[in-house]
Motif scaffolding. Structure first.
Motif, PDB file in Angstrom:
ATOM      1  N   LEU A 171      -9.341 -12.251  -4.204  1.00 40.76           N
ATOM      2  CA  LEU A 171     -10.616 -12.928  -4.057  1.00 40.76           C
ATOM      3  C   LEU A 171     -10.680 -13.435  -2.627  1.00 40.76           C
ATOM      4  O   LEU A 171      -9.668 -13.891  -2.078  1.00 40.76           O
ATOM      5  N   ALA A 172     -11.851 -13.333  -2.025  1.00 41.10           N
ATOM      6  CA  ALA A 172     -12.036 -13.790  -0.651  1.00 41.10           C
ATOM      7  C   ALA A 172     -13.309 -14.620  -0.583  1.00 41.10           C
ATOM      8  O   ALA A 172     -14.311 -14.296  -1.223  1.00 41.10           O
ATOM      9  N   ALA A 173     -13.259 -15.697   0.183  1.00 40.48           N
ATOM     10  CA  ALA A 173     -14.431 -16.546   0.392  1.00 40.48           C
ATOM     11  C   ALA A 173     -14.453 -16.966   1.849  1.00 40.48           C
ATOM     12  O   ALA A 173     -13.405 -17.167   2.472  1.00 40.48           O
ATOM     13  N   GLY A 174     -15.643 -17.081   2.401  1.00 39.32           N
ATOM     14  CA  GLY A 174     -15.755 -17.520   3.778  1.00 39.32           C
ATOM     15  C   GLY A 174     -17.113 -17.193   4.344  1.00 39.32           C
ATOM     16  O   GLY A 174     -18.099 -17.131   3.612  1.00 39.32           O
ATOM     17  N   HIS A 175     -17.138 -16.945   5.646  1.00 30.20           N
ATOM     18  CA  HIS A 175     -18.419 -16.668   6.286  1.00 30.20           C
ATOM     19  C   HIS A 175     -18.249 -15.772   7.509  1.00 30.20           C
ATOM     20  O   HIS A 175     -17.164 -15.672   8.088  1.00 30.20           O
ATOM     21  N   ALA A 176     -19.354 -15.131   7.839  1.00 35.06           N
ATOM     22  CA  ALA A 176     -19.473 -14.394   9.095  1.00 35.06           C
ATOM     23  C   ALA A 176     -20.496 -15.129   9.953  1.00 35.06           C
ATOM     24  O   ALA A 176     -21.475 -15.663   9.427  1.00 35.06           O
ATOM     25  N   THR A 177     -20.267 -15.150  11.241  1.00 32.12           N
ATOM     26  CA  THR A 177     -21.237 -15.694  12.186  1.00 32.12           C
ATOM     27  C   THR A 177     -21.906 -14.509  12.874  1.00 32.12           C
ATOM     28  O   THR A 177     -21.220 -13.585  13.328  1.00 32.12           O
ATOM     29  N   VAL A 178     -23.237 -14.551  12.936  1.00 28.20           N
ATOM     30  CA  VAL A 178     -24.010 -13.464  13.530  1.00 28.20           C
ATOM     31  C   VAL A 178     -24.564 -13.934  14.877  1.00 28.20           C
ATOM     32  O   VAL A 178     -25.081 -15.048  14.994  1.00 28.20           O
ATOM     33  N   ARG A 179     -24.419 -13.067  15.883  1.00 21.99           N
ATOM     34  CA  ARG A 179     -24.951 -13.341  17.215  1.00 21.99           C
ATOM     35  C   ARG A 179     -25.672 -12.092  17.712  1.00 21.99           C
ATOM     36  O   ARG A 179     -25.097 -10.994  17.697  1.00 21.99           O
ATOM     37  N   ASP A 180     -26.917 -12.252  18.074  1.00 28.82           N
ATOM     38  CA  ASP A 180     -27.723 -11.129  18.581  1.00 28.82           C
ATOM     39  C   ASP A 180     -27.738  -9.951  17.604  1.00 28.82           C
ATOM     40  O   ASP A 180     -27.672  -8.788  18.014  1.00 28.82           O
ATOM     41  N   GLY A 181     -27.782 -10.258  16.304  1.00 27.63           N
ATOM     42  CA  GLY A 181     -27.876  -9.220  15.287  1.00 27.63           C
ATOM     43  C   GLY A 181     -26.573  -8.539  14.924  1.00 27.63           C
ATOM     44  O   GLY A 181     -26.554  -7.635  14.092  1.00 27.63           O
ATOM     45  N   LEU A 182     -25.460  -8.956  15.543  1.00 27.89           N
ATOM     46  CA  LEU A 182     -24.152  -8.366  15.265  1.00 27.89           C
ATOM     47  C   LEU A 182     -23.188  -9.444  14.767  1.00 27.89           C
ATOM     48  O   LEU A 182     -23.380 -10.629  15.021  1.00 27.89           O
ATOM     49  N   ALA A 228     -20.214 -11.704  14.999  1.00 30.67           N
ATOM     50  CA  ALA A 228     -19.398 -12.271  16.074  1.00 30.67           C
ATOM     51  C   ALA A 228     -18.049 -12.752  15.550  1.00 30.67           C
ATOM     52  O   ALA A 228     -17.074 -12.808  16.301  1.00 30.67           O
ATOM     53  N   SER A 229     -17.999 -13.107  14.260  1.00 34.29           N
ATOM     54  CA  SER A 229     -16.726 -13.535  13.676  1.00 34.29           C
ATOM     55  C   SER A 229     -16.810 -13.446  12.159  1.00 34.29           C
ATOM     56  O   SER A 229     -17.893 -13.549  11.577  1.00 34.29           O
ATOM     57  N   THR A 245     -14.163 -11.703  16.213  1.00 29.25           N
ATOM     58  CA  THR A 245     -12.856 -12.133  15.717  1.00 29.25           C
ATOM     59  C   THR A 245     -12.791 -12.046  14.197  1.00 29.25           C
ATOM     60  O   THR A 245     -13.805 -12.089  13.503  1.00 29.25           O
ATOM     61  N   LEU A 246     -11.561 -11.939  13.699  1.00 35.96           N
ATOM     62  CA  LEU A 246     -11.269 -12.032  12.274  1.00 35.96           C
ATOM     63  C   LEU A 246     -10.197 -13.092  12.104  1.00 35.96           C
ATOM     64  O   LEU A 246      -9.136 -13.014  12.736  1.00 35.96           O
ATOM     65  N   THR A 247     -10.490 -14.087  11.277  1.00 39.89           N
ATOM     66  CA  THR A 247      -9.531 -15.134  10.961  1.00 39.89           C
ATOM     67  C   THR A 247      -9.293 -15.095   9.460  1.00 39.89           C
ATOM     68  O   THR A 247     -10.233 -15.198   8.672  1.00 39.89           O
ATOM     69  N   LEU A 248      -8.026 -14.917   9.067  1.00 36.33           N
ATOM     70  CA  LEU A 248      -7.647 -14.845   7.657  1.00 36.33           C
ATOM     71  C   LEU A 248      -6.716 -15.998   7.329  1.00 36.33           C
ATOM     72  O   LEU A 248      -5.682 -16.165   7.993  1.00 36.33           O
TER      73      LEU A 248
END
Length: 173
Positions: A137-148, A150-151, A74-77
């Protein structure tokens, strides 16, 4: 936006010793498009690919995004879910690519660090299109699941022309 950026930066200072910090310089020639940038996190690697693919029509495919994202990513902006699944990733960025011009996510990021299954980032997105130059400017995070990935959850803010002049990573013309 300023509150999230400050919180992200403060969190970076408090990350546990086992977390991996990845320095990202805040200005200079290492941020030029096309420059090889050594990096270790999948989010940075994905954006390096994304930047190169932007100039090659037909590059944003479901298969290409699957190299970096889970099938349900997913992408949440700015608090709004805008993409679910690699099919939508491909469609969304094909649409952006079709608008023409130049768009670049500046890598290395201004700030990037990992903690557990998250990659936290503070970065610049710059563009040149028929209507003019833009910079966010962008700030936030990515969640990684099984090396990929996920969001990706980001808060973005478009800079005014006055603010762009203060950010050395923004294109000025």
């Amino acid at each position: 936006m300023a509150g999230l950026v400050a919180a992200t930066l403060c969190l970076g200072a408090q990350v546990s010793a086992e977390s991996k910090k990845v320095p990202g310089p805040s200005s200079g020639p290492e941020h030029q498009a096309g420059k090889e940038v050594p990096t270790i996190d999948i989010l940075s690697r994905m954006f390096i690919w994304w930047n190169g693919a932007f100039t090659l029509p037909g590059s944003y495919t479901e298969e290409a995004f699957s190299a970096f994202f889970t099938s349900d990513a997913t992408l949440t902006l700015n608090g709004r879910r805008s993409i679910t699944g690699v099919v939508q990733w491909a469609e969304r960025f094909q649409d952006i690519q079709a608008l023409g011009g130049e768009v670049e996510i500046v890598v290395p990021f201004k700030v990037v660090f990992t903690a557990e299954d998250k990659i936290y980032t503070y970065h610049v997105i710059r563009s040149r299109r028929a209507e003019g130059v833009g910079c966010m400017l962008a700030a936030g995070h990515a969640t990684v699941r099984d090396g990929l990935i996920a969001s990706i959850d980001l808060v973005r803010s478009e800079l005014t022309p006055e603010q762009r002049r203060l950010e050395p990573l923004c294109w000025q013309s």
